[in-house]
Design a protein around this motif. Structure first.
Motif, PDB file in Angstrom:
ATOM      1  N   TYR A 150      -5.914 -15.940  56.503  1.00  0.00           N
ATOM      2  CA  TYR A 150      -6.772 -15.963  55.415  1.00  0.00           C
ATOM      3  C   TYR A 150      -7.992 -15.468  55.904  1.00  0.00           C
ATOM      4  O   TYR A 150      -8.813 -14.795  55.354  1.00  0.00           O
ATOM      5  CB  TYR A 150      -6.930 -17.309  54.951  1.00  0.00           C
ATOM      6  CG  TYR A 150      -5.805 -17.894  54.158  1.00  0.00           C
ATOM      7  CD1 TYR A 150      -5.368 -17.144  52.969  1.00  0.00           C
ATOM      8  CD2 TYR A 150      -5.445 -19.049  54.435  1.00  0.00           C
ATOM      9  CE1 TYR A 150      -4.274 -17.647  52.058  1.00  0.00           C
ATOM     10  CE2 TYR A 150      -4.056 -19.540  53.536  1.00  0.00           C
ATOM     11  CZ  TYR A 150      -3.724 -18.816  52.469  1.00  0.00           C
ATOM     12  OH  TYR A 150      -2.698 -19.167  51.654  1.00  0.00           O
ATOM     13  N   TYR A 184     -15.608 -21.171  54.837  1.00  0.00           N
ATOM     14  CA  TYR A 184     -16.314 -22.328  54.555  1.00  0.00           C
ATOM     15  C   TYR A 184     -16.585 -23.467  55.865  1.00  0.00           C
ATOM     16  O   TYR A 184     -17.511 -23.478  56.492  1.00  0.00           O
ATOM     17  CB  TYR A 184     -16.227 -23.213  53.533  1.00  0.00           C
ATOM     18  CG  TYR A 184     -17.058 -24.389  53.349  1.00  0.00           C
ATOM     19  CD1 TYR A 184     -18.475 -24.533  53.180  1.00  0.00           C
ATOM     20  CD2 TYR A 184     -16.486 -25.750  53.841  1.00  0.00           C
ATOM     21  CE1 TYR A 184     -19.151 -25.791  53.323  1.00  0.00           C
ATOM     22  CE2 TYR A 184     -17.136 -26.658  53.827  1.00  0.00           C
ATOM     23  CZ  TYR A 184     -18.160 -26.786  53.464  1.00  0.00           C
ATOM     24  OH  TYR A 184     -19.142 -28.163  53.485  1.00  0.00           O
ATOM     25  N   ILE A 239     -19.957 -18.836  49.470  1.00  0.00           N
ATOM     26  CA  ILE A 239     -19.752 -20.344  50.383  1.00  0.00           C
ATOM     27  C   ILE A 239     -21.159 -20.925  50.584  1.00  0.00           C
ATOM     28  O   ILE A 239     -22.303 -20.240  50.456  1.00  0.00           O
ATOM     29  CB  ILE A 239     -19.093 -20.239  51.620  1.00  0.00           C
ATOM     30  CG1 ILE A 239     -19.811 -19.199  52.890  1.00  0.00           C
ATOM     31  CG2 ILE A 239     -17.984 -19.344  51.312  1.00  0.00           C
ATOM     32  CD1 ILE A 239     -19.322 -19.123  53.980  1.00  0.00           C
ATOM     33  N   SER A 250     -10.023 -15.350  47.692  1.00  0.00           N
ATOM     34  CA  SER A 250      -9.239 -16.290  47.087  1.00  0.00           C
ATOM     35  C   SER A 250      -9.647 -17.455  47.610  1.00  0.00           C
ATOM     36  O   SER A 250     -10.601 -17.761  48.172  1.00  0.00           O
ATOM     37  CB  SER A 250      -7.902 -16.106  47.381  1.00  0.00           C
ATOM     38  OG  SER A 250      -7.666 -16.480  48.916  1.00  0.00           O
ATOM     39  N   ASP A 251      -9.220 -18.520  46.872  1.00  0.00           N
ATOM     40  CA  ASP A 251      -9.756 -20.015  47.088  1.00  0.00           C
ATOM     41  C   ASP A 251      -9.354 -20.500  48.365  1.00  0.00           C
ATOM     42  O   ASP A 251     -10.445 -20.830  49.069  1.00  0.00           O
ATOM     43  CB  ASP A 251      -9.024 -21.060  45.908  1.00  0.00           C
ATOM     44  CG  ASP A 251      -9.408 -21.014  44.576  1.00  0.00           C
ATOM     45  OD1 ASP A 251     -10.465 -20.328  44.546  1.00  0.00           O
ATOM     46  OD2 ASP A 251      -8.523 -21.393  43.841  1.00  0.00           O
ATOM     47  N   ARG A 252      -8.166 -20.121  48.994  1.00  0.00           N
ATOM     48  CA  ARG A 252      -7.978 -20.441  50.310  1.00  0.00           C
ATOM     49  C   ARG A 252      -8.694 -19.497  51.273  1.00  0.00           C
ATOM     50  O   ARG A 252      -9.603 -20.150  52.461  1.00  0.00           O
ATOM     51  CB  ARG A 252      -6.484 -20.015  50.675  1.00  0.00           C
ATOM     52  CG  ARG A 252      -5.512 -21.002  50.434  1.00  0.00           C
ATOM     53  CD  ARG A 252      -5.896 -22.499  50.842  1.00  0.00           C
ATOM     54  NE  ARG A 252      -4.778 -23.425  50.613  1.00  0.00           N
ATOM     55  CZ  ARG A 252      -4.728 -24.704  50.926  1.00  0.00           C
ATOM     56  NH1 ARG A 252      -6.199 -25.340  51.534  1.00  0.00           N
ATOM     57  NH2 ARG A 252      -3.902 -25.605  51.071  1.00  0.00           N
ATOM     58  N   GLU A 253      -9.042 -18.483  51.081  1.00  0.00           N
ATOM     59  CA  GLU A 253     -10.123 -17.580  52.081  1.00  0.00           C
ATOM     60  C   GLU A 253     -11.508 -17.906  51.930  1.00  0.00           C
ATOM     61  O   GLU A 253     -12.006 -18.076  53.022  1.00  0.00           O
ATOM     62  CB  GLU A 253      -9.968 -16.252  51.411  1.00  0.00           C
ATOM     63  CG  GLU A 253      -8.665 -15.300  51.852  1.00  0.00           C
ATOM     64  CD  GLU A 253      -8.442 -14.097  50.882  1.00  0.00           C
ATOM     65  OE1 GLU A 253      -7.714 -13.201  50.948  1.00  0.00           O
ATOM     66  OE2 GLU A 253      -9.638 -13.606  50.273  1.00  0.00           O
ATOM     67  N   ARG A 254     -11.910 -18.389  50.860  1.00  0.00           N
ATOM     68  CA  ARG A 254     -13.134 -19.303  50.688  1.00  0.00           C
ATOM     69  C   ARG A 254     -13.298 -20.615  51.467  1.00  0.00           C
ATOM     70  O   ARG A 254     -14.203 -20.652  52.405  1.00  0.00           O
ATOM     71  CB  ARG A 254     -13.683 -19.593  49.270  1.00  0.00           C
ATOM     72  CG  ARG A 254     -14.988 -19.699  49.140  1.00  0.00           C
ATOM     73  CD  ARG A 254     -15.404 -19.969  47.607  1.00  0.00           C
ATOM     74  NE  ARG A 254     -14.745 -18.821  46.817  1.00  0.00           N
ATOM     75  CZ  ARG A 254     -13.846 -19.063  46.004  1.00  0.00           C
ATOM     76  NH1 ARG A 254     -12.954 -20.456  46.024  1.00  0.00           N
ATOM     77  NH2 ARG A 254     -13.293 -18.216  45.334  1.00  0.00           N
ATOM     78  N   GLU A 255     -12.217 -21.184  51.248  1.00  0.00           N
ATOM     79  CA  GLU A 255     -12.256 -22.541  51.925  1.00  0.00           C
ATOM     80  C   GLU A 255     -12.160 -22.425  53.653  1.00  0.00           C
ATOM     81  O   GLU A 255     -12.815 -22.796  54.184  1.00  0.00           O
ATOM     82  CB  GLU A 255     -10.724 -23.384  51.499  1.00  0.00           C
ATOM     83  CG  GLU A 255     -10.926 -23.879  50.328  1.00  0.00           C
ATOM     84  CD  GLU A 255      -9.768 -24.507  49.819  1.00  0.00           C
ATOM     85  OE1 GLU A 255      -9.794 -25.716  49.238  1.00  0.00           O
ATOM     86  OE2 GLU A 255      -8.694 -24.266  50.299  1.00  0.00           O
ATOM     87  N   ASP A 259     -16.800 -12.690  43.165  1.00  0.00           N
ATOM     88  CA  ASP A 259     -16.415 -13.265  44.357  1.00  0.00           C
ATOM     89  C   ASP A 259     -14.950 -12.490  44.754  1.00  0.00           C
ATOM     90  O   ASP A 259     -14.097 -12.565  44.013  1.00  0.00           O
ATOM     91  CB  ASP A 259     -16.168 -14.758  44.074  1.00  0.00           C
ATOM     92  CG  ASP A 259     -15.754 -15.380  45.383  1.00  0.00           C
ATOM     93  OD1 ASP A 259     -15.181 -14.568  46.319  1.00  0.00           O
ATOM     94  OD2 ASP A 259     -15.649 -16.605  45.540  1.00  0.00           O
TER      95      ASP A 259
END
Length: 237
Positions: free
Chosen positions: A211, A186, A237, A178-183, A175
């Motif tokens: 992001y 989503y 996602i 980053s977590d924020r980019e993924r959130e 992946d």
């Protein structure tokens, strides 16, 4: 051609202990040096129904060069008729003062690759179980690589990588977000506006846009829709 016997022994030694991404990078660097290649790129081709996606598993290309050339051009090289399986004499894609490569690269892409130091590129198919892998090896100056040495390097690479299918699968599916980019992606995929995502995550709208822009760049996508589609297709996602 200059002898690179020392590096050949080094790559053979590294191949016996591939246990991490670092080991994989070390092996590919030594293998490239052993035949006099300036650059390498190991590419995985992933399929989803009738679509295919290209994932860069390992490479010593600089990030800006990858972004400028684009994943689409890299995919075209990897899946072109120039990409040969083991046992077939490698043939180059020459970009130095060359026209467009019919069915593969436009004249602008050919010129860009030459400017970036890839005057000649060889694409090698690698038989590694069920995975479709390709090795791109290039030099700034055409005529520097011996096709016979390339074929031997191709066989060494197939043998070494066949011992670590799990490592390759994990690298190919890694992946990049980053977590924020993924959130952010989503919530965009759920139809939320930038302001709504900002409210959900407790950040500013500018931060959300930043992001999302980073995610678009990492996927080499042209817009949010394409980035979301790539992330969904890849199971991110």
């Amino acid at each position: 051609m200059t002898s690179f016997g020392g590096q050949t022994e080094a790559s053979a030694g590294l191949a016996k202990r591939l246990a991490s991404r670092g080991d994989l990078t070390g092996f590919l660097m030594a293998l490239s040096q052993s035949i006099g290649a300036d650059s390498y790129m190991l590419v995985a081709v992933l399929h989803d129904q009738n679509k295919s996606d290209v994932r860069i598993v390992a490479s010593n290309w600089i990030y800006d060069a990858i972004q400028l050339v684009g994943h689409q051009a890299i995919a075209a090289i990897a899946q072109s008729t120039h990409a040969v399986p083991p046992g077939v004499r490698p043939r180059p894609i020459t970009t130095r003062a060359a026209p467009a490569v019919a069915g593969t690269l436009s004249g602008e892409e050919v010129k860009l690759l030459d400017v970036l130091g890839h005057g000649e590129i060889f694409a090698l198919r690698l038989n590694v179980g069920r995975q479709r892998l390709f090795m791109l090896l290039s030099t700034a100056e055409p005529g520097e690589l011996d096709p016979a040495e390339l074929s031997r390097a191709q066989m060494r690479c197939c043998h070494a990588l066949s011992q670590v299918p799990g490592l390759l699968a994990a690298a190919a599916q890694q992946d990049p977000l980053s977590d924020r980019e993924r959130e952010c992606l989503y919530w965009v995929s759920e139809g939320k506006t930038t302001d709504e995502v900002a409210l959900i995550l407790g950040v500013s709208s500018n931060t959300v846009n930043s992001y999302v822009t980073h995610a678009i760049q990492k996927f080499a996508a042209s817009n949010r829709v394409m980035a979301v589609a790539t992330a969904i297709r890849s199971g991110i996602i």
